[in-house]
Design a protein around this motif. Structure first.
Motif, PDB file in Angstrom:
ATOM      1  N   VAL A   1       0.836  -1.201   0.000  1.00 16.26           N
ATOM      2  CA  VAL A   1       0.000   0.000   0.000  1.00 16.26           C
ATOM      3  C   VAL A   1       0.867   1.245   0.000  1.00 16.26           C
ATOM      4  O   VAL A   1       0.596   2.228  -0.710  1.00 16.26           O
ATOM      5  CB  VAL A   1      -0.952  -0.006   1.214  1.00 16.26           C
ATOM      6  CG1 VAL A   1      -1.715   1.313   1.307  1.00 16.26           C
ATOM      7  CG2 VAL A   1      -1.933  -1.167   1.119  1.00 16.26           C
ATOM      8  N   GLN A   2       1.950   1.234   0.785  1.00 19.71           N
ATOM      9  CA  GLN A   2       2.866   2.379   0.832  1.00 19.71           C
ATOM     10  C   GLN A   2       3.471   2.649  -0.546  1.00 19.71           C
ATOM     11  O   GLN A   2       3.576   3.801  -0.985  1.00 19.71           O
ATOM     12  CB  GLN A   2       3.967   2.089   1.863  1.00 19.71           C
ATOM     13  CG  GLN A   2       5.146   3.031   1.826  1.00 19.71           C
ATOM     14  CD  GLN A   2       6.298   2.464   1.022  1.00 19.71           C
ATOM     15  OE1 GLN A   2       6.528   1.254   1.000  1.00 19.71           O
ATOM     16  NE2 GLN A   2       7.008   3.343   0.331  1.00 19.71           N
TER      17      GLN A   2
ATOM     18  N   ILE B   1       0.787   4.209  -2.888  1.00 21.81           N
ATOM     19  CA  ILE B   1       0.509   5.608  -2.556  1.00 21.81           C
ATOM     20  C   ILE B   1       1.636   6.500  -3.063  1.00 21.81           C
ATOM     21  O   ILE B   1       1.402   7.601  -3.584  1.00 21.81           O
ATOM     22  CB  ILE B   1       0.331   5.771  -1.039  1.00 21.81           C
ATOM     23  CG1 ILE B   1      -0.904   5.011  -0.569  1.00 21.81           C
ATOM     24  CG2 ILE B   1       0.211   7.247  -0.676  1.00 21.81           C
ATOM     25  CD1 ILE B   1      -2.190   5.447  -1.238  1.00 21.81           C
TER      26      ILE B   1
ATOM     27  N   MET C   1      -3.639  -1.884   5.964  1.00 23.78           N
ATOM     28  CA  MET C   1      -3.762  -0.894   4.888  1.00 23.78           C
ATOM     29  C   MET C   1      -3.646   0.533   5.417  1.00 23.78           C
ATOM     30  O   MET C   1      -3.046   1.397   4.769  1.00 23.78           O
ATOM     31  CB  MET C   1      -5.091  -1.099   4.159  1.00 23.78           C
ATOM     32  CG  MET C   1      -5.177  -2.391   3.384  1.00 23.78           C
ATOM     33  SD  MET C   1      -6.723  -2.590   2.500  1.00 23.78           S
ATOM     34  CE  MET C   1      -6.576  -1.284   1.278  1.00 23.78           C
ATOM     35  N   VAL C   2      -4.205   0.797   6.584  1.00 24.68           N
ATOM     36  CA  VAL C   2      -4.111   2.135   7.180  1.00 24.68           C
ATOM     37  C   VAL C   2      -2.662   2.480   7.488  1.00 24.68           C
ATOM     38  O   VAL C   2      -2.188   3.600   7.208  1.00 24.68           O
ATOM     39  CB  VAL C   2      -4.975   2.201   8.459  1.00 24.68           C
ATOM     40  CG1 VAL C   2      -4.672   3.476   9.247  1.00 24.68           C
ATOM     41  CG2 VAL C   2      -6.457   2.162   8.101  1.00 24.68           C
TER      42      VAL C   2
ATOM     43  N   LEU D   1      -0.891   3.214   4.287  1.00 25.71           N
ATOM     44  CA  LEU D   1      -1.271   4.541   3.799  1.00 25.71           C
ATOM     45  C   LEU D   1      -0.494   5.635   4.516  1.00 25.71           C
ATOM     46  O   LEU D   1      -0.008   6.594   3.885  1.00 25.71           O
ATOM     47  CB  LEU D   1      -2.778   4.737   3.987  1.00 25.71           C
ATOM     48  CG  LEU D   1      -3.362   6.087   3.574  1.00 25.71           C
ATOM     49  CD1 LEU D   1      -3.141   6.316   2.081  1.00 25.71           C
ATOM     50  CD2 LEU D   1      -4.852   6.155   3.900  1.00 25.71           C
TER      51      LEU D   1
ATOM     52  N   GLY E   1       3.054   5.571   3.239  1.00 24.17           N
ATOM     53  CA  GLY E   1       3.124   6.054   1.868  1.00 24.17           C
ATOM     54  C   GLY E   1       3.056   7.557   1.769  1.00 24.17           C
ATOM     55  O   GLY E   1       3.607   8.157   0.833  1.00 24.17           O
TER      56      GLY E   1
END
Length: 226
Positions: A59-60, A63, A102-103, A106, A109
């Motif tokens: 995810v990072q 982003i 995921m948080v 994020l 990222g």
């Protein structure tokens, strides 16, 4: 304290910042995976643990690649929406762990590494405390019971006397037809008075339902699904 390291850097992204963000995401993913494995008591697969480790870093990376580009963001959102239809349904705890990972990804990222660490530590602490708190939920003692009967039996009362003898409590969860409508399948959530009498209980049900299929197992794997 919670400033982004990307916002304070130069306009172009350096490999040092990218490595710092990815390393932090992987480290926090390992912490999330360890806490999940610790609180799942052996009910989590190795593949799911590996996914929790890798997911924040993925995810990072996404982003960072989007980096404010609207068109790329819409394309990535469409790709993520396809993943849902190729995944098996999980229970509420598994879905929460995925969203947690995921948080954190994020936050990394966007360069908020300190804030990501803060989120990880506080949330993991809460999960551990709640998991080991001295109270019991209903599903910890409950079992899932699935009984198949012929269509001419009245499923609303046919097992009441057996349930009263062997169970502390029971709740009908689902009724559906099977075998081209010639049979019913009834799902119950039950709590045994004496777990040692489970075989005796199932034998009594078999005599009542004509020796058709009966399944009895852990309620957490069937009742807790979202």
């Amino acid at each position: 304290m919670f400033d982004s390291i990307i916002a304070t850097a130069e306009s172009s992204l350096s490999w040092q910042i990218a490595a710092e963000c990815m390393g932090s995401a992987l480290l926090m993913g390992i912490i999330i995976a360890l806490v999940t494995a610790l609180t799942s008591k052996g009910n989590t697969s190795r593949g799911f643990i590996v996914s929790l480790v890798v997911l924040p870093a993925l995810v990072q990376t996404i982003i960072m690649m989007v980096n404010g580009n609207l068109g790329t963001g819409v394309a990535i959102m469409g790709a993520f929406s396809l993943v849902r239809f190729r995944s098996l349904p999980g229970n509420s705890k598994d879905i929460c762990s995925i969203f947690f990972a995921m948080v954190v990804g994020l936050a990394c990222g966007m360069g908020y590494i300190t804030y990501g660490i803060f989120i990880t530590l506080i949330t993991c602490l809460v999960v551990v405390l709640v998991n080991y708190a001295p109270f019991k939920t209903r599903t910890e003692k409950s079992q899932s019971l699935r009984i198949t009967i012929y269509e001419d039996l009245d499923y609303t009362t046919v097992f009441d006397d057996i349930f009263s003898e062997y169970l502390n409590s029971y709740e009908k969860v689902l009724v559906k037809t099977t075998n081209m409508g010639s049979m019913y399948q009834i799902n119950y959530q039950i709590e045994m008075k004496d777990p040692k009498k489970e075989k005796e209980f199932i034998d009594a049900l078999r005599c009542r339902n004509g020796n058709l299929n009966i399944q009895c197992g852990n309620a957490e794997n069937t009742i807790e699904q979202l």
